[in-house]
Design a protein around this motif. Sequence first.
Motif, PDB file in Angstrom:
ATOM      1  N   VAL A 175       4.580   0.229 -16.035  1.00  0.00           N
ATOM      2  CA  VAL A 175       3.934  -0.394 -14.875  1.00  0.00           C
ATOM      3  C   VAL A 175       3.450  -1.780 -15.276  1.00  0.00           C
ATOM      4  O   VAL A 175       2.702  -1.927 -16.246  1.00  0.00           O
ATOM      5  CB  VAL A 175       2.751   0.457 -14.369  1.00  0.00           C
ATOM      6  CG1 VAL A 175       2.070  -0.226 -13.179  1.00  0.00           C
ATOM      7  CG2 VAL A 175       3.230   1.850 -13.979  1.00  0.00           C
ATOM      8  N   SER A 176       3.881  -2.807 -14.543  1.00  0.00           N
ATOM      9  CA  SER A 176       3.475  -4.178 -14.856  1.00  0.00           C
ATOM     10  C   SER A 176       1.957  -4.316 -14.781  1.00  0.00           C
ATOM     11  O   SER A 176       1.317  -3.718 -13.908  1.00  0.00           O
ATOM     12  CB  SER A 176       4.129  -5.160 -13.881  1.00  0.00           C
ATOM     13  OG  SER A 176       5.524  -5.173 -14.051  1.00  0.00           O
ATOM     14  N   PRO A 177       1.371  -5.110 -15.675  1.00  0.00           N
ATOM     15  CA  PRO A 177      -0.095  -5.215 -15.740  1.00  0.00           C
ATOM     16  C   PRO A 177      -0.733  -5.781 -14.473  1.00  0.00           C
ATOM     17  O   PRO A 177      -1.907  -5.517 -14.203  1.00  0.00           O
ATOM     18  CB  PRO A 177      -0.328  -6.140 -16.941  1.00  0.00           C
ATOM     19  CG  PRO A 177       0.972  -6.830 -17.180  1.00  0.00           C
ATOM     20  CD  PRO A 177       2.030  -5.892 -16.737  1.00  0.00           C
ATOM     21  N   GLU A 178       0.016  -6.549 -13.680  1.00  0.00           N
ATOM     22  CA  GLU A 178      -0.572  -7.123 -12.464  1.00  0.00           C
ATOM     23  C   GLU A 178      -0.709  -6.100 -11.341  1.00  0.00           C
ATOM     24  O   GLU A 178      -1.343  -6.366 -10.318  1.00  0.00           O
ATOM     25  CB  GLU A 178       0.246  -8.320 -11.974  1.00  0.00           C
ATOM     26  CG  GLU A 178       1.654  -7.999 -11.521  1.00  0.00           C
ATOM     27  CD  GLU A 178       2.682  -8.109 -12.622  1.00  0.00           C
ATOM     28  OE1 GLU A 178       3.869  -8.240 -12.306  1.00  0.00           O
ATOM     29  OE2 GLU A 178       2.292  -8.070 -13.812  1.00  0.00           O
ATOM     30  N   ILE A 179      -0.123  -4.918 -11.517  1.00  0.00           N
ATOM     31  CA  ILE A 179      -0.245  -3.857 -10.518  1.00  0.00           C
ATOM     32  C   ILE A 179      -1.378  -2.916 -10.921  1.00  0.00           C
ATOM     33  O   ILE A 179      -1.382  -2.359 -12.018  1.00  0.00           O
ATOM     34  CB  ILE A 179       1.071  -3.069 -10.382  1.00  0.00           C
ATOM     35  CG1 ILE A 179       2.164  -3.977  -9.802  1.00  0.00           C
ATOM     36  CG2 ILE A 179       0.879  -1.843  -9.500  1.00  0.00           C
ATOM     37  CD1 ILE A 179       3.503  -3.307  -9.636  1.00  0.00           C
ATOM     38  N   GLU A 180      -2.330  -2.770 -10.016  1.00  0.00           N
ATOM     39  CA  GLU A 180      -3.486  -1.910 -10.286  1.00  0.00           C
ATOM     40  C   GLU A 180      -3.361  -0.618  -9.489  1.00  0.00           C
ATOM     41  O   GLU A 180      -3.340  -0.623  -8.261  1.00  0.00           O
ATOM     42  CB  GLU A 180      -4.783  -2.628  -9.909  1.00  0.00           C
ATOM     43  CG  GLU A 180      -6.032  -1.820 -10.232  1.00  0.00           C
ATOM     44  CD  GLU A 180      -7.309  -2.550  -9.880  1.00  0.00           C
ATOM     45  OE1 GLU A 180      -8.379  -1.915  -9.906  1.00  0.00           O
ATOM     46  OE2 GLU A 180      -7.235  -3.752  -9.570  1.00  0.00           O
ATOM     47  N   LYS A 201       0.840  -1.192   0.000  1.00  0.00           N
ATOM     48  CA  LYS A 201       0.000   0.000   0.000  1.00  0.00           C
ATOM     49  C   LYS A 201       0.877   1.245   0.000  1.00  0.00           C
ATOM     50  O   LYS A 201       1.725   1.412   0.876  1.00  0.00           O
ATOM     51  CB  LYS A 201      -0.915   0.012   1.227  1.00  0.00           C
ATOM     52  CG  LYS A 201      -1.927  -1.119   1.265  1.00  0.00           C
ATOM     53  CD  LYS A 201      -2.800  -1.035   2.501  1.00  0.00           C
ATOM     54  CE  LYS A 201      -3.822  -2.159   2.530  1.00  0.00           C
ATOM     55  NZ  LYS A 201      -4.685  -2.083   3.737  1.00  0.00           N
ATOM     56  N   ALA A 202       0.659   2.112  -0.988  1.00  0.00           N
ATOM     57  CA  ALA A 202       1.471   3.326  -1.060  1.00  0.00           C
ATOM     58  C   ALA A 202       0.902   4.289  -2.088  1.00  0.00           C
ATOM     59  O   ALA A 202       0.179   3.900  -3.007  1.00  0.00           O
ATOM     60  CB  ALA A 202       2.915   2.990  -1.424  1.00  0.00           C
ATOM     61  N   TYR A 203       1.263   5.544  -1.905  1.00  0.00           N
ATOM     62  CA  TYR A 203       1.045   6.559  -2.935  1.00  0.00           C
ATOM     63  C   TYR A 203       2.298   6.579  -3.806  1.00  0.00           C
ATOM     64  O   TYR A 203       3.420   6.578  -3.296  1.00  0.00           O
ATOM     65  CB  TYR A 203       0.822   7.928  -2.292  1.00  0.00           C
ATOM     66  CG  TYR A 203       0.856   9.075  -3.278  1.00  0.00           C
ATOM     67  CD1 TYR A 203      -0.212   9.302  -4.140  1.00  0.00           C
ATOM     68  CD2 TYR A 203       1.962   9.919  -3.350  1.00  0.00           C
ATOM     69  CE1 TYR A 203      -0.184  10.347  -5.053  1.00  0.00           C
ATOM     70  CE2 TYR A 203       1.997  10.972  -4.256  1.00  0.00           C
ATOM     71  CZ  TYR A 203       0.923  11.178  -5.099  1.00  0.00           C
ATOM     72  OH  TYR A 203       0.961  12.209  -6.002  1.00  0.00           O
ATOM     73  N   MET A 240      -1.733   2.715  -4.796  1.00  0.00           N
ATOM     74  CA  MET A 240      -1.692   1.261  -4.912  1.00  0.00           C
ATOM     75  C   MET A 240      -2.336   0.647  -3.680  1.00  0.00           C
ATOM     76  O   MET A 240      -1.863   0.827  -2.554  1.00  0.00           O
ATOM     77  CB  MET A 240      -0.244   0.786  -5.054  1.00  0.00           C
ATOM     78  CG  MET A 240      -0.107  -0.711  -5.238  1.00  0.00           C
ATOM     79  SD  MET A 240       1.616  -1.193  -5.534  1.00  0.00           S
ATOM     80  CE  MET A 240       1.434  -2.987  -5.581  1.00  0.00           C
ATOM     81  N   ASN A 241      -3.436  -0.070  -3.889  1.00  0.00           N
ATOM     82  CA  ASN A 241      -4.163  -0.781  -2.820  1.00  0.00           C
ATOM     83  C   ASN A 241      -4.657   0.133  -1.704  1.00  0.00           C
ATOM     84  O   ASN A 241      -4.812  -0.289  -0.556  1.00  0.00           O
ATOM     85  CB  ASN A 241      -3.295  -1.892  -2.213  1.00  0.00           C
ATOM     86  CG  ASN A 241      -2.949  -2.963  -3.224  1.00  0.00           C
ATOM     87  OD1 ASN A 241      -3.789  -3.382  -4.004  1.00  0.00           O
ATOM     88  ND2 ASN A 241      -1.696  -3.391  -3.227  1.00  0.00           N
ATOM     89  N   GLN A 242      -4.883   1.401  -2.014  1.00  0.00           N
ATOM     90  CA  GLN A 242      -5.414   2.331  -1.021  1.00  0.00           C
ATOM     91  C   GLN A 242      -5.924   3.573  -1.747  1.00  0.00           C
ATOM     92  O   GLN A 242      -5.656   3.783  -2.921  1.00  0.00           O
ATOM     93  CB  GLN A 242      -4.341   2.739  -0.013  1.00  0.00           C
ATOM     94  CG  GLN A 242      -3.197   3.525  -0.629  1.00  0.00           C
ATOM     95  CD  GLN A 242      -2.202   4.018   0.409  1.00  0.00           C
ATOM     96  OE1 GLN A 242      -2.223   3.596   1.546  1.00  0.00           O
ATOM     97  NE2 GLN A 242      -1.340   4.927   0.006  1.00  0.00           N
ATOM     98  N   LEU A 243      -6.643   4.407  -1.005  1.00  0.00           N
ATOM     99  CA  LEU A 243      -7.135   5.664  -1.556  1.00  0.00           C
ATOM    100  C   LEU A 243      -6.881   6.790  -0.565  1.00  0.00           C
ATOM    101  O   LEU A 243      -7.028   6.609   0.645  1.00  0.00           O
ATOM    102  CB  LEU A 243      -8.635   5.572  -1.859  1.00  0.00           C
ATOM    103  CG  LEU A 243      -9.051   4.718  -3.065  1.00  0.00           C
ATOM    104  CD1 LEU A 243     -10.567   4.611  -3.129  1.00  0.00           C
ATOM    105  CD2 LEU A 243      -8.506   5.307  -4.354  1.00  0.00           C
ATOM    106  N   SER A 272       5.714  -6.191  -9.766  1.00  0.00           N
ATOM    107  CA  SER A 272       5.238  -6.943  -8.605  1.00  0.00           C
ATOM    108  C   SER A 272       6.183  -8.111  -8.350  1.00  0.00           C
ATOM    109  O   SER A 272       6.558  -8.838  -9.268  1.00  0.00           O
ATOM    110  CB  SER A 272       3.822  -7.460  -8.860  1.00  0.00           C
ATOM    111  OG  SER A 272       3.402  -8.295  -7.801  1.00  0.00           O
ATOM    112  N   GLN A 273       6.574  -8.261  -7.088  1.00  0.00           N
ATOM    113  CA  GLN A 273       7.467  -9.362  -6.726  1.00  0.00           C
ATOM    114  C   GLN A 273       7.160  -9.794  -5.302  1.00  0.00           C
ATOM    115  O   GLN A 273       7.005  -8.961  -4.410  1.00  0.00           O
ATOM    116  CB  GLN A 273       8.930  -8.925  -6.830  1.00  0.00           C
ATOM    117  CG  GLN A 273       9.933 -10.009  -6.466  1.00  0.00           C
ATOM    118  CD  GLN A 273      11.362  -9.562  -6.698  1.00  0.00           C
ATOM    119  OE1 GLN A 273      11.758  -9.292  -7.825  1.00  0.00           O
ATOM    120  NE2 GLN A 273      12.135  -9.458  -5.638  1.00  0.00           N
ATOM    121  N   SER A 274       7.063 -11.091  -5.085  1.00  0.00           N
ATOM    122  CA  SER A 274       6.769 -11.596  -3.747  1.00  0.00           C
ATOM    123  C   SER A 274       8.026 -11.609  -2.890  1.00  0.00           C
ATOM    124  O   SER A 274       9.148 -11.555  -3.396  1.00  0.00           O
ATOM    125  CB  SER A 274       6.200 -13.015  -3.828  1.00  0.00           C
ATOM    126  OG  SER A 274       7.202 -13.928  -4.262  1.00  0.00           O
TER     127      SER A 274
END
Length: 227
Positions: free
Chosen positions: A168-173, A156-158, A192-195, A215-217
Motif C-alpha cells: 500500500v503506497s504511503p500516501e494512502i491512509e 471512498k471505499a472499503y 479509505m476516507n470513510q468509516l 494513489s493516482q489523480s
Amino acid sequence: MECENCRIETEKGTSILNSIKSHTIHVQTNGGKIIGLGSLHGNTDIHVTGESSVNIEKLQGTSISISTEDGLLKTKYLYAESSFLSSAAGDILLGSVHGDITIETKTGNITVDSADGCLKASTHQGMIDVYVSQGKNIDLKSQKGSITVKVPASFKAYLQLSGSKVDVSPEIELKEIQSAPKDGHITITGHMNQLNDTDQWIKATTQNGTIHLKSQSWFQSIKLQVP
C-alpha cells in the motif's frame, strides 16, 4: 452508416467498421482483424477466433459482448449498461469504461485506464492493472499474476486486499486496518476516507502474486492512457 440490424461475417482479412449506428451489431471472423473507427452504437456482439484481434475506438449500447481467443481485445471508450469481454490468451486493454463490466481471460493481461461503475475482472495467469475513477464495486482476481489498483486520493471505499504480498503506497491512509497472514498469504482489510460504510468496495485477490494499491489523480490517468 445507420441500419436496423448490422451483421458482418468473414473468414480472413481485415474488417473496418466506420461509425455504425444500429439496433444490433453482430460481427464474426475466423481469421481477420476487426477495426472500429469512430463509434459503434448499438447492442453489439463480436466474436473472433484464432489470432484475430479487435480494436475499436468507441462502443456504446445497452449490451456489449466481445470475445477473442489468442488475439488482442482493445477499445478506447466503452459506455454500456452491461458488458462482457473475454479472451482465452489475448490481452484486454480498455480505456475509459462505464457501466457494469465483466472481463475474463485465462493467460492474458487486463488493463483498464479508467473504470466508472461495477467491474469484475479475472485472469488465471495474467496481471491486472486498473484505475478506479468512480467505481461502485470492484472485484479483481488473478491466480498467478499481480494486481495493481490505482485510485484518487479522495476515493471512498472499503478495501479487501489479499495476496502473497500486499503493498500500500504511503500516501494512502487506511482506517480500521486488519491484517490476517496465513500460510504465506496475507489479507488486509480497511476503510479509505470513510468509516463503517461497506456499500462501495474494492476486492483484489491473487493466490501467488502481489497486490499494489496506489494513489493516482484523474489527470495522471489521462496522461498515461494508451493511445
